[in-house]
Scaffold this motif. Structure first.
Motif, short mmCIF file in Angstrom:
data_model
loop_
_atom_site.label_atom_id
_atom_site.label_comp_id
_atom_site.label_asym_id
_atom_site.label_seq_id
_atom_site.Cartn_x
_atom_site.Cartn_y
_atom_site.Cartn_z
N THR A 65 0.84 -1.18 0.00
CA THR A 65 0.00 0.00 0.00
C THR A 65 0.88 1.24 0.00
O THR A 65 2.01 1.23 0.51
CB THR A 65 -0.94 0.04 1.22
N ASP A 66 0.37 2.31 -0.58
CA ASP A 66 1.08 3.59 -0.54
C ASP A 66 0.38 4.54 0.43
O ASP A 66 0.49 5.76 0.32
CB ASP A 66 1.19 4.22 -1.93
N ALA A 67 -0.33 3.98 1.39
CA ALA A 67 -1.00 4.79 2.41
C ALA A 67 0.03 5.42 3.34
O ALA A 67 1.19 4.99 3.43
CB ALA A 67 -1.97 3.93 3.20
N ASP A 68 -0.40 6.44 4.06
CA ASP A 68 0.47 7.12 5.02
C ASP A 68 0.54 6.39 6.35
O ASP A 68 1.50 6.55 7.10
CB ASP A 68 -0.03 8.56 5.24
N ARG A 69 -0.49 5.59 6.66
CA ARG A 69 -0.52 4.90 7.93
C ARG A 69 -1.33 3.61 7.80
O ARG A 69 -2.37 3.60 7.14
CB ARG A 69 -1.14 5.79 9.01
N ILE A 70 -0.85 2.55 8.42
CA ILE A 70 -1.55 1.27 8.42
C ILE A 70 -2.15 1.04 9.80
O ILE A 70 -1.45 1.14 10.82
CB ILE A 70 -0.60 0.12 8.04
N LEU A 71 -3.45 0.77 9.84
CA LEU A 71 -4.15 0.53 11.10
C LEU A 71 -4.54 -0.94 11.19
O LEU A 71 -4.85 -1.56 10.18
CB LEU A 71 -5.41 1.40 11.19
N THR A 72 -4.54 -1.48 12.38
CA THR A 72 -4.78 -2.91 12.55
C THR A 72 -5.89 -3.18 13.56
O THR A 72 -6.17 -2.36 14.45
CB THR A 72 -3.51 -3.63 13.04
N ILE A 73 -6.51 -4.35 13.43
CA ILE A 73 -7.55 -4.75 14.37
C ILE A 73 -6.97 -4.86 15.78
O ILE A 73 -7.60 -4.45 16.76
CB ILE A 73 -8.19 -6.07 13.92
N GLY A 87 -8.73 -1.69 16.36
CA GLY A 87 -10.06 -2.30 16.33
C GLY A 87 -10.66 -2.38 14.94
O GLY A 87 -11.84 -2.71 14.79
N PHE A 88 -9.87 -2.10 13.93
CA PHE A 88 -10.29 -2.24 12.54
C PHE A 88 -9.04 -2.32 11.68
O PHE A 88 -7.94 -1.94 12.13
CB PHE A 88 -11.17 -1.06 12.08
N GLU A 89 -9.19 -2.81 10.47
CA GLU A 89 -8.09 -2.89 9.53
C GLU A 89 -8.26 -1.81 8.48
O GLU A 89 -9.31 -1.73 7.83
CB GLU A 89 -8.08 -4.27 8.87
N GLY A 90 -7.26 -0.95 8.33
CA GLY A 90 -7.43 0.15 7.38
C GLY A 90 -6.14 0.82 7.00
O GLY A 90 -5.08 0.60 7.61
N HIS A 91 -6.26 1.67 5.97
CA HIS A 91 -5.12 2.44 5.45
C HIS A 91 -5.52 3.90 5.38
O HIS A 91 -6.49 4.26 4.71
CB HIS A 91 -4.73 1.93 4.06
N GLU A 100 -15.94 -7.90 -3.53
CA GLU A 100 -14.62 -8.49 -3.79
C GLU A 100 -13.77 -8.52 -2.52
O GLU A 100 -12.81 -9.29 -2.42
CB GLU A 100 -13.89 -7.73 -4.89
N GLY A 101 -14.10 -7.68 -1.55
CA GLY A 101 -13.36 -7.67 -0.30
C GLY A 101 -11.95 -7.15 -0.46
O GLY A 101 -11.58 -6.57 -1.48
N GLY A 102 -11.14 -7.35 0.57
CA GLY A 102 -9.78 -6.87 0.54
C GLY A 102 -9.71 -5.35 0.66
O GLY A 102 -10.69 -4.69 1.00
N SER A 103 -8.54 -4.81 0.37
CA SER A 103 -8.32 -3.37 0.54
C SER A 103 -8.06 -2.62 -0.76
O SER A 103 -7.93 -1.40 -0.75
CB SER A 103 -7.15 -3.13 1.49
N SER A 104 -7.97 -3.32 -1.89
CA SER A 104 -7.58 -2.67 -3.14
C SER A 104 -8.56 -1.57 -3.55
O SER A 104 -8.15 -0.43 -3.85
CB SER A 104 -7.47 -3.70 -4.27
N ALA A 129 -11.82 -10.38 4.01
CA ALA A 129 -10.75 -10.85 3.13
C ALA A 129 -9.50 -9.99 3.24
O ALA A 129 -8.80 -9.75 2.26
CB ALA A 129 -11.24 -10.91 1.67
N GLY A 130 -9.24 -9.53 4.47
CA GLY A 130 -8.04 -8.75 4.72
C GLY A 130 -6.99 -9.57 5.45
O GLY A 130 -6.96 -10.81 5.36
N ILE A 131 -6.13 -8.89 6.21
CA ILE A 131 -5.06 -9.59 6.93
C ILE A 131 -5.62 -10.32 8.15
O ILE A 131 -5.36 -11.50 8.37
CB ILE A 131 -3.97 -8.58 7.37
N ASP A 132 -6.41 -9.59 8.96
CA ASP A 132 -6.92 -10.17 10.19
C ASP A 132 -8.45 -10.12 10.29
O ASP A 132 -9.01 -10.43 11.34
CB ASP A 132 -6.32 -9.44 11.40
N THR A 133 -9.13 -9.74 9.23
CA THR A 133 -10.59 -9.74 9.22
C THR A 133 -11.10 -11.16 8.95
O THR A 133 -10.32 -12.08 8.69
CB THR A 133 -11.12 -8.82 8.11
N GLY A 134 -12.43 -11.33 8.97
CA GLY A 134 -12.99 -12.58 8.50
C GLY A 134 -12.72 -12.78 7.02
O GLY A 134 -12.45 -11.82 6.28
#
Length: 290
Positions: free
Chosen positions: A5-13, A17-21, A39-43, A66-71
Protein backbone atom coordinates in the motif's frame (compact mmCIF):
# COMPACT_ATOMS: atom_id res chain seq x y z
CA UNK A 1 2.57 -10.06 6.58
CA UNK A 2 3.67 -7.03 4.54
CA UNK A 3 0.88 -4.94 3.04
CA UNK A 4 1.34 -3.51 -0.45
CA UNK A 5 0.00 0.00 0.00
CA UNK A 6 1.08 3.59 -0.54
CA UNK A 7 -1.00 4.79 2.41
CA UNK A 8 0.47 7.12 5.02
CA UNK A 9 -0.52 4.90 7.93
CA UNK A 10 -1.55 1.27 8.42
CA UNK A 11 -4.15 0.53 11.10
CA UNK A 12 -4.78 -2.91 12.55
CA UNK A 13 -7.55 -4.75 14.37
CA UNK A 14 -5.15 -5.55 17.21
CA UNK A 15 -4.27 -1.89 17.83
CA UNK A 16 -7.19 0.19 16.51
CA UNK A 17 -10.06 -2.30 16.33
CA UNK A 18 -10.29 -2.24 12.54
CA UNK A 19 -8.09 -2.89 9.53
CA UNK A 20 -7.43 0.15 7.38
CA UNK A 21 -5.12 2.44 5.45
CA UNK A 22 -5.05 6.18 6.10
CA UNK A 23 -4.39 8.51 3.18
CA UNK A 24 -3.59 11.74 4.98
CA UNK A 25 -4.03 15.05 3.15
CA UNK A 26 -3.07 16.92 6.35
CA UNK A 27 -6.32 18.93 6.41
CA UNK A 28 -8.34 17.93 9.51
CA UNK A 29 -11.69 19.58 8.74
CA UNK A 30 -13.08 16.63 6.73
CA UNK A 31 -12.24 12.96 6.27
CA UNK A 32 -13.90 10.19 4.25
CA UNK A 33 -14.04 6.50 5.21
CA UNK A 34 -14.16 4.26 2.11
CA UNK A 35 -15.48 0.70 1.70
CA UNK A 36 -15.09 -1.81 -1.13
CA UNK A 37 -17.73 -4.16 -2.49
CA UNK A 38 -18.17 -7.93 -2.51
CA UNK A 39 -14.62 -8.49 -3.79
CA UNK A 40 -13.36 -7.67 -0.30
CA UNK A 41 -9.78 -6.87 0.54
CA UNK A 42 -8.32 -3.37 0.54
CA UNK A 43 -7.58 -2.67 -3.14
CA UNK A 44 -10.84 -0.89 -3.99
CA UNK A 45 -11.19 1.02 -0.73
CA UNK A 46 -7.54 2.08 -1.05
CA UNK A 47 -8.07 3.29 -4.62
CA UNK A 48 -11.02 5.41 -3.50
CA UNK A 49 -9.04 6.81 -0.56
CA UNK A 50 -6.02 7.51 -2.76
CA UNK A 51 -8.07 9.70 -5.10
CA UNK A 52 -9.46 11.66 -2.19
CA UNK A 53 -5.93 12.39 -1.01
CA UNK A 54 -5.00 13.42 -4.55
CA UNK A 55 -7.72 16.05 -4.30
CA UNK A 56 -6.69 17.37 -0.90
CA UNK A 57 -9.16 15.37 1.20
CA UNK A 58 -8.00 12.88 3.82
CA UNK A 59 -9.48 9.40 3.56
CA UNK A 60 -9.37 6.11 5.41
CA UNK A 61 -9.86 2.87 3.49
CA UNK A 62 -11.38 0.29 5.83
CA UNK A 63 -11.13 -3.41 4.97
CA UNK A 64 -14.41 -5.19 5.71
CA UNK A 65 -13.39 -8.79 4.96
CA UNK A 66 -10.75 -10.85 3.13
CA UNK A 67 -8.04 -8.75 4.72
CA UNK A 68 -5.06 -9.59 6.93
CA UNK A 69 -6.92 -10.17 10.19
CA UNK A 70 -10.59 -9.74 9.22
CA UNK A 71 -12.99 -12.58 8.50
CA UNK A 72 -12.48 -14.33 5.18
CA UNK A 73 -16.00 -13.91 3.83
CA UNK A 74 -18.82 -11.41 3.40
CA UNK A 75 -20.63 -12.82 6.41
CA UNK A 76 -21.56 -11.14 9.70
CA UNK A 77 -19.04 -8.33 9.11
CA UNK A 78 -19.02 -6.20 12.28
CA UNK A 79 -20.32 -2.62 12.24
CA UNK A 80 -17.79 -2.15 15.03
CA UNK A 81 -15.14 -1.71 12.33
CA UNK A 82 -16.56 1.65 11.30
CA UNK A 83 -17.48 2.52 14.88
CA UNK A 84 -13.84 2.03 15.88
CA UNK A 85 -12.64 3.90 12.79
CA UNK A 86 -14.80 6.88 13.78
CA UNK A 87 -13.31 6.84 17.27
CA UNK A 88 -9.79 6.68 15.85
CA UNK A 89 -10.37 9.59 13.46
CA UNK A 90 -11.88 11.77 16.17
CA UNK A 91 -8.87 11.01 18.39
CA UNK A 92 -6.64 12.18 15.53
CA UNK A 93 -8.45 15.51 15.43
CA UNK A 94 -10.66 15.06 12.37
CA UNK A 95 -13.83 17.10 12.72
CA UNK A 96 -16.32 15.90 10.09
CA UNK A 97 -16.62 12.29 8.91
CA UNK A 98 -18.19 11.01 5.68
CA UNK A 99 -18.51 7.48 4.32
CA UNK A 100 -18.16 6.38 0.69
CA UNK A 101 -18.97 2.80 -0.29
CA UNK A 102 -19.37 0.99 -3.58
CA UNK A 103 -21.81 -1.89 -4.14
CA UNK A 104 -21.95 -3.94 -0.92
CA UNK A 105 -19.82 -1.20 0.60
CA UNK A 106 -22.63 1.28 -0.10
CA UNK A 107 -24.95 -0.95 1.91
CA UNK A 108 -22.47 -0.88 4.78
CA UNK A 109 -22.01 2.90 4.41
CA UNK A 110 -25.74 3.67 4.52
CA UNK A 111 -26.21 1.30 7.43
CA UNK A 112 -23.30 2.80 9.36
CA UNK A 113 -24.55 6.36 8.78
CA UNK A 114 -28.00 5.36 10.02
CA UNK A 115 -26.46 4.02 13.24
CA UNK A 116 -23.63 6.40 14.10
CA UNK A 117 -24.46 10.10 14.27
CA UNK A 118 -20.81 11.17 13.89
CA UNK A 119 -21.17 10.31 10.18
CA UNK A 120 -22.56 13.43 8.53
CA UNK A 121 -22.31 12.67 4.80
CA UNK A 122 -22.79 9.58 2.60
CA UNK A 123 -21.67 8.73 -0.93
CA UNK A 124 -23.39 5.53 -2.06
CA UNK A 125 -22.09 4.18 -5.37
CA UNK A 126 -24.34 1.66 -7.16
CA UNK A 127 -26.25 1.34 -3.90
CA UNK A 128 -28.51 -1.11 -2.17
CA UNK A 129 -31.12 -0.01 0.36
CA UNK A 130 -31.53 -3.24 2.32
CA UNK A 131 -29.36 -5.69 4.22
CA UNK A 132 -28.76 -8.83 2.21
CA UNK A 133 -27.66 -12.37 2.95
CA UNK A 134 -23.94 -12.97 3.17
CA UNK A 135 -21.73 -14.97 0.86
CA UNK A 136 -19.17 -17.73 1.36
CA UNK A 137 -16.72 -17.07 -1.43
CA UNK A 138 -18.33 -16.46 -4.82
CA UNK A 139 -20.37 -19.66 -5.08
CA UNK A 140 -22.83 -19.94 -2.21
CA UNK A 141 -24.80 -17.92 0.28
CA UNK A 142 -23.93 -17.94 3.97
CA UNK A 143 -27.36 -18.51 5.45
CA UNK A 144 -26.84 -15.46 7.65
CA UNK A 145 -26.58 -11.69 7.39
CA UNK A 146 -23.80 -9.75 5.70
CA UNK A 147 -23.52 -7.51 8.75
CA UNK A 148 -23.56 -7.77 12.53
CA UNK A 149 -23.43 -5.48 15.54
CA UNK A 150 -22.63 -6.38 19.13
CA UNK A 151 -22.34 -10.01 18.02
CA UNK A 152 -25.89 -10.08 16.66
CA UNK A 153 -26.72 -10.61 12.99
CA UNK A 154 -28.83 -7.86 11.43
CA UNK A 155 -32.13 -8.69 9.74
CA UNK A 156 -31.51 -9.57 6.11
CA UNK A 157 -33.10 -10.46 2.78
CA UNK A 158 -32.17 -14.02 1.72
CA UNK A 159 -31.21 -14.99 -1.80
CA UNK A 160 -33.70 -17.19 -3.62
CA UNK A 161 -30.81 -19.08 -5.22
CA UNK A 162 -28.34 -20.55 -2.74
CA UNK A 163 -25.66 -21.77 -5.15
CA UNK A 164 -24.15 -19.33 -7.65
CA UNK A 165 -22.62 -20.36 -10.97
CA UNK A 166 -20.83 -17.19 -12.00
CA UNK A 167 -18.88 -18.91 -14.79
CA UNK A 168 -22.08 -20.21 -16.39
CA UNK A 169 -23.56 -16.71 -16.24
CA UNK A 170 -20.38 -15.27 -17.72
CA UNK A 171 -20.51 -17.68 -20.65
CA UNK A 172 -24.22 -17.04 -21.21
CA UNK A 173 -23.90 -13.24 -21.14
CA UNK A 174 -20.29 -12.92 -22.31
CA UNK A 175 -19.62 -10.73 -19.29
CA UNK A 176 -19.89 -10.69 -15.51
CA UNK A 177 -23.66 -10.62 -15.09
CA UNK A 178 -25.44 -11.74 -11.92
CA UNK A 179 -28.65 -9.74 -12.26
CA UNK A 180 -30.64 -12.98 -12.11
CA UNK A 181 -29.39 -13.53 -8.57
CA UNK A 182 -30.01 -9.96 -7.41
CA UNK A 183 -33.50 -9.19 -8.70
CA UNK A 184 -37.03 -10.14 -7.60
CA UNK A 185 -36.06 -10.66 -3.97
CA UNK A 186 -38.71 -10.69 -1.26
CA UNK A 187 -37.65 -7.57 0.63
CA UNK A 188 -39.20 -7.35 4.07
CA UNK A 189 -39.44 -4.01 5.84
CA UNK A 190 -37.34 -5.31 8.73
CA UNK A 191 -34.30 -5.54 6.44
CA UNK A 192 -34.61 -2.05 4.91
CA UNK A 193 -31.93 0.29 6.21
CA UNK A 194 -33.48 3.13 8.29
CA UNK A 195 -31.88 5.78 6.10
CA UNK A 196 -34.07 8.55 7.48
CA UNK A 197 -31.79 8.53 10.55
CA UNK A 198 -28.79 9.73 8.53
CA UNK A 199 -27.56 13.13 9.74
CA UNK A 200 -26.28 14.71 6.53
CA UNK A 201 -26.42 14.96 2.74
CA UNK A 202 -26.43 11.87 0.53
CA UNK A 203 -24.96 11.43 -2.96
CA UNK A 204 -26.31 8.45 -4.92
CA UNK A 205 -24.49 7.16 -8.02
CA UNK A 206 -25.98 4.51 -10.32
CA UNK A 207 -25.67 3.25 -13.88
CA UNK A 208 -28.08 1.93 -16.47
CA UNK A 209 -25.39 -0.50 -17.63
CA UNK A 210 -25.25 -2.27 -14.25
CA UNK A 211 -25.06 -6.05 -14.62
CA UNK A 212 -24.63 -6.85 -10.92
CA UNK A 213 -27.87 -5.47 -9.50
CA UNK A 214 -30.45 -2.83 -10.55
CA UNK A 215 -28.63 0.15 -9.06
CA UNK A 216 -30.71 2.81 -10.86
CA UNK A 217 -33.96 1.43 -9.46
CA UNK A 218 -32.38 1.01 -6.03
CA UNK A 219 -31.03 4.56 -5.99
CA UNK A 220 -34.47 5.84 -7.02
CA UNK A 221 -36.01 3.84 -4.18
CA UNK A 222 -33.59 5.41 -1.69
CA UNK A 223 -34.48 8.92 -2.85
CA UNK A 224 -38.22 8.26 -2.69
CA UNK A 225 -37.88 6.56 0.69
CA UNK A 226 -36.04 9.57 2.09
CA UNK A 227 -38.53 12.05 0.66
CA UNK A 228 -41.41 10.00 2.07
CA UNK A 229 -39.72 10.19 5.48
CA UNK A 230 -39.27 13.99 5.24
CA UNK A 231 -35.49 13.79 5.04
CA UNK A 232 -34.18 17.28 5.69
CA UNK A 233 -30.75 17.06 4.03
CA UNK A 234 -29.74 17.26 0.38
CA UNK A 235 -30.18 14.17 -1.80
CA UNK A 236 -28.29 14.13 -5.10
CA UNK A 237 -29.15 11.23 -7.41
CA UNK A 238 -26.70 10.87 -10.32
CA UNK A 239 -27.40 8.38 -13.10
CA UNK A 240 -25.00 7.29 -15.82
CA UNK A 241 -25.53 5.45 -19.09
CA UNK A 242 -22.29 3.67 -19.95
CA UNK A 243 -20.08 2.97 -16.95
CA UNK A 244 -20.15 -0.52 -15.47
CA UNK A 245 -20.98 -1.45 -11.87
CA UNK A 246 -17.37 -0.58 -10.99
CA UNK A 247 -18.11 3.14 -10.61
CA UNK A 248 -14.85 4.36 -9.11
CA UNK A 249 -11.70 5.93 -10.58
CA UNK A 250 -9.09 3.46 -11.81
CA UNK A 251 -5.41 3.28 -10.95
CA UNK A 252 -4.75 -0.03 -12.69
CA UNK A 253 -6.55 -3.11 -14.09
CA UNK A 254 -8.43 -1.27 -16.85
CA UNK A 255 -7.92 -4.38 -18.96
CA UNK A 256 -9.70 -6.51 -16.37
CA UNK A 257 -12.72 -4.19 -16.50
CA UNK A 258 -12.95 -4.66 -20.26
CA UNK A 259 -12.76 -8.42 -19.80
CA UNK A 260 -15.54 -8.40 -17.21
CA UNK A 261 -18.03 -5.93 -18.70
CA UNK A 262 -19.36 -5.51 -22.23
CA UNK A 263 -20.02 -1.82 -21.75
CA UNK A 264 -16.37 -1.19 -20.82
CA UNK A 265 -15.33 -2.98 -24.03
CA UNK A 266 -17.87 -1.39 -26.34
CA UNK A 267 -17.83 2.14 -24.94
CA UNK A 268 -14.35 2.69 -23.45
CA UNK A 269 -14.29 6.45 -24.07
CA UNK A 270 -17.81 6.96 -22.74
CA UNK A 271 -17.03 4.87 -19.65
CA UNK A 272 -13.87 6.88 -19.07
CA UNK A 273 -15.88 10.10 -19.38
CA UNK A 274 -18.49 8.80 -16.91
CA UNK A 275 -15.73 7.78 -14.50
CA UNK A 276 -14.09 11.21 -14.69
CA UNK A 277 -17.43 12.94 -14.18
CA UNK A 278 -18.22 10.80 -11.15
CA UNK A 279 -14.87 11.62 -9.56
CA UNK A 280 -15.34 15.34 -10.22
CA UNK A 281 -18.86 15.38 -8.78
CA UNK A 282 -17.89 13.33 -5.72
CA UNK A 283 -15.08 15.74 -4.87
CA UNK A 284 -17.38 18.73 -5.43
CA UNK A 285 -20.03 17.13 -3.21
CA UNK A 286 -17.55 16.66 -0.37
CA UNK A 287 -16.09 20.13 -0.76
CA UNK A 288 -19.22 22.19 -1.42
CA UNK A 289 -22.37 20.29 -0.42
CA UNK A 290 -21.22 19.01 2.97
Amino acid sequence: MRQNTDADRILTIAEQGFEGHLYDAIEKEKVVITFSGSEGGSSTSDTMAYYYRQNGISALGVTLFAGIDTGKFLDKVPLEYVENAIRYLKDQGYKKIAVDGISKGSEYALLAASMFEDISCVIARVPSYFVSEGMIGKKRTSGDSCWSYQRKSLNYVPYKIKQFNVIKQFIAHREFNILDYNTNKDIGSEAIIPMERIQGPILLISTEADTVWPSVQQADYIKEYLLDHNFSYEIMNLKYQYISHFAIPMRRNEGLLKLLFKTERKYPHECAADRADITSKVIDFIQNHW
